[in-house]
Design a protein around this motif. Structure first.
Motif, PDB file in Angstrom:
ATOM      1  N   ALA A  26       0.961  -1.054   0.129  1.00 30.33           N
ATOM      2  CA  ALA A  26       0.288  -0.028  -0.092  1.00 30.33           C
ATOM      3  C   ALA A  26       1.622   0.584   0.476  1.00 30.33           C
ATOM      4  N   CYS A  27       0.935   2.068  -0.555  1.00 32.29           N
ATOM      5  CA  CYS A  27       1.701   2.857  -1.402  1.00 32.29           C
ATOM      6  C   CYS A  27       0.658   4.602  -1.165  1.00 32.29           C
ATOM      7  N   ARG A  28       1.472   5.561  -0.604  1.00 29.43           N
ATOM      8  CA  ARG A  28       1.274   6.528  -1.094  1.00 29.43           C
ATOM      9  C   ARG A  28       2.252   7.974  -1.537  1.00 29.43           C
ATOM     10  N   ALA A  29       1.732   8.775  -2.386  1.00 29.31           N
ATOM     11  CA  ALA A  29       2.495   9.683  -3.231  1.00 29.31           C
ATOM     12  C   ALA A  29       2.681  10.577  -2.969  1.00 29.31           C
ATOM     13  N   ASN A  30       3.161  11.679  -2.416  1.00 26.84           N
ATOM     14  CA  ASN A  30       2.953  13.252  -2.053  1.00 26.84           C
ATOM     15  C   ASN A  30       3.498  14.032  -3.190  1.00 26.84           C
ATOM     16  N   THR A  31       2.652  14.952  -3.730  1.00 27.13           N
ATOM     17  CA  THR A  31       2.679  15.800  -5.010  1.00 27.13           C
ATOM     18  C   THR A  31       2.462  17.208  -4.363  1.00 27.13           C
ATOM     19  N   THR A 180       8.570  15.155  -9.300  1.00 25.35           N
ATOM     20  CA  THR A 180       9.086  14.445  -8.538  1.00 25.35           C
ATOM     21  C   THR A 180       8.182  14.659  -7.625  1.00 25.35           C
ATOM     22  N   ALA A 181       7.953  12.919  -7.458  1.00 24.54           N
ATOM     23  CA  ALA A 181       7.107  12.777  -6.255  1.00 24.54           C
ATOM     24  C   ALA A 181       7.920  11.485  -5.916  1.00 24.54           C
ATOM     25  N   PRO A 182       7.096  12.079  -4.192  1.00 25.09           N
ATOM     26  CA  PRO A 182       7.905  11.166  -3.530  1.00 25.09           C
ATOM     27  C   PRO A 182       6.857  10.308  -2.556  1.00 25.09           C
ATOM     28  N   VAL A 183       7.597   8.728  -2.858  1.00 24.54           N
ATOM     29  CA  VAL A 183       6.251   7.671  -2.509  1.00 24.54           C
ATOM     30  C   VAL A 183       7.088   6.981  -1.302  1.00 24.54           C
ATOM     31  N   ALA A 184       5.436   6.395  -0.363  1.00 29.57           N
ATOM     32  CA  ALA A 184       6.191   5.829   0.599  1.00 29.57           C
ATOM     33  C   ALA A 184       5.327   4.557   0.600  1.00 29.57           C
ATOM     34  N   CYS A 185       5.878   3.617   0.986  1.00 33.56           N
ATOM     35  CA  CYS A 185       4.074   2.111   1.022  1.00 33.56           C
ATOM     36  C   CYS A 185       5.222   1.306   2.317  1.00 33.56           C
ATOM     37  N   TYR A 186       4.112   0.294   2.384  1.00 34.33           N
ATOM     38  CA  TYR A 186       4.441  -1.117   3.225  1.00 34.33           C
ATOM     39  C   TYR A 186       3.438  -1.818   3.131  1.00 34.33           C
ATOM     40  N   PRO A 187       3.806  -3.217   2.835  1.00 35.46           N
ATOM     41  CA  PRO A 187       3.868  -4.285   2.322  1.00 35.46           C
ATOM     42  C   PRO A 187       2.122  -4.963   3.903  1.00 35.46           C
ATOM     43  N   ASP A 188       0.790  -5.173   2.853  1.00 35.38           N
ATOM     44  CA  ASP A 188      -0.183  -5.459   3.407  1.00 35.38           C
ATOM     45  C   ASP A 188      -0.351  -5.764   2.403  1.00 35.38           C
TER      46      ASP A 188
END
Length: 199
Positions: A26-31, A180-188
């Motif tokens: 599950a990921c979230r991009a901050n733009t 440029t979008a930082p993307v943060a993800c965790y396993p789900d």
């Protein structure tokens, strides 16, 4: 900006459909257009001995499968992915001895691994261009087993967007705008990749 989210979905560390098992992130991009959530899938093989004796050294290996980044999705041009970091915790009931990387291709940089607290972090500076094929290196972690009667589980790192196990920077172009979008993800979900019984 739904097409931006569609692009990031396509960035999903793409892997062959038959790769087993598959880690779901599950990921979230901050733009500057806001936050966008998405799901990524990464094929990964992991190996470890079925059993070990207490206070014995052994190795777990996590082998991400090959993938290909898209070059364009719905009018967005993916220029590159940079600063990718994949995190693997040192399993409970073990102590860390060492870690090394082998293999990998299409990364345009030398990957590295370092211990951050109790987590092995694989870093790839890149850039990996849009449209390019690549494979992350295999991570082998040498461990020392703990007490008898326990089970050592290899799992991926991450419990939330604020505690990610996978991060990267996606650089895209839309018309005359480069983002440029930082993307943060965790396993789900985050099932165990391997299990070793200490006997």
């Amino acid at each position: 900006m739904t097409t931006f989210c569609s692009l990031l979905v396509a960035l999903a560390l793409l892997t062959p459909a038959n790769a087993q098992p598959v880690a779901s992130y599950a990921c979230r991009a901050n733009t500057k257009f806001g936050q966008h959530t998405l799901s990524l899938r990464q094929g990964v093989d992991a190996t470890a001995p079925a059993t070990v004796r207490p206070n014995t050294r052994f190795t777990i290996a996590v082998d991400p499968q090959p993938g290909t980044l898209p070059s364009e999705v719905k009018g967005f041009k993916l220029q590159e992915v940079r600063d990718l970091a994949l995190r693997i915790p040192v399993p409970a009931n073990t102590s860390y001895v060492s870690a090394q990387l082998t293999g990998g291709s299409g990364l345009n940089s030398s990957p590295s691994v370092q211990l951050d607290g109790n987590v092995a972090v694989v870093k790839v500076a890149g850039p990996i261009p849009g449209g390019a094929g690549y494979q992350l290196p295999t991570l082998s972690v040498r461990l020392k087993s703990g007490r008898r009667g326990t089970t050592v589980e290899t799992k991926l790192k991450g419990t939330s967007y604020d505690d990610p196990g996978l991060t990267f920077q996606a650089k895209i172009k839309w018309k005359f705008i480069t983002i440029t979008a930082p993307v943060a993800c965790y396993p789900d979900p985050n099932p165990a990749l391997t299990r070793t019984s200490v006997q």
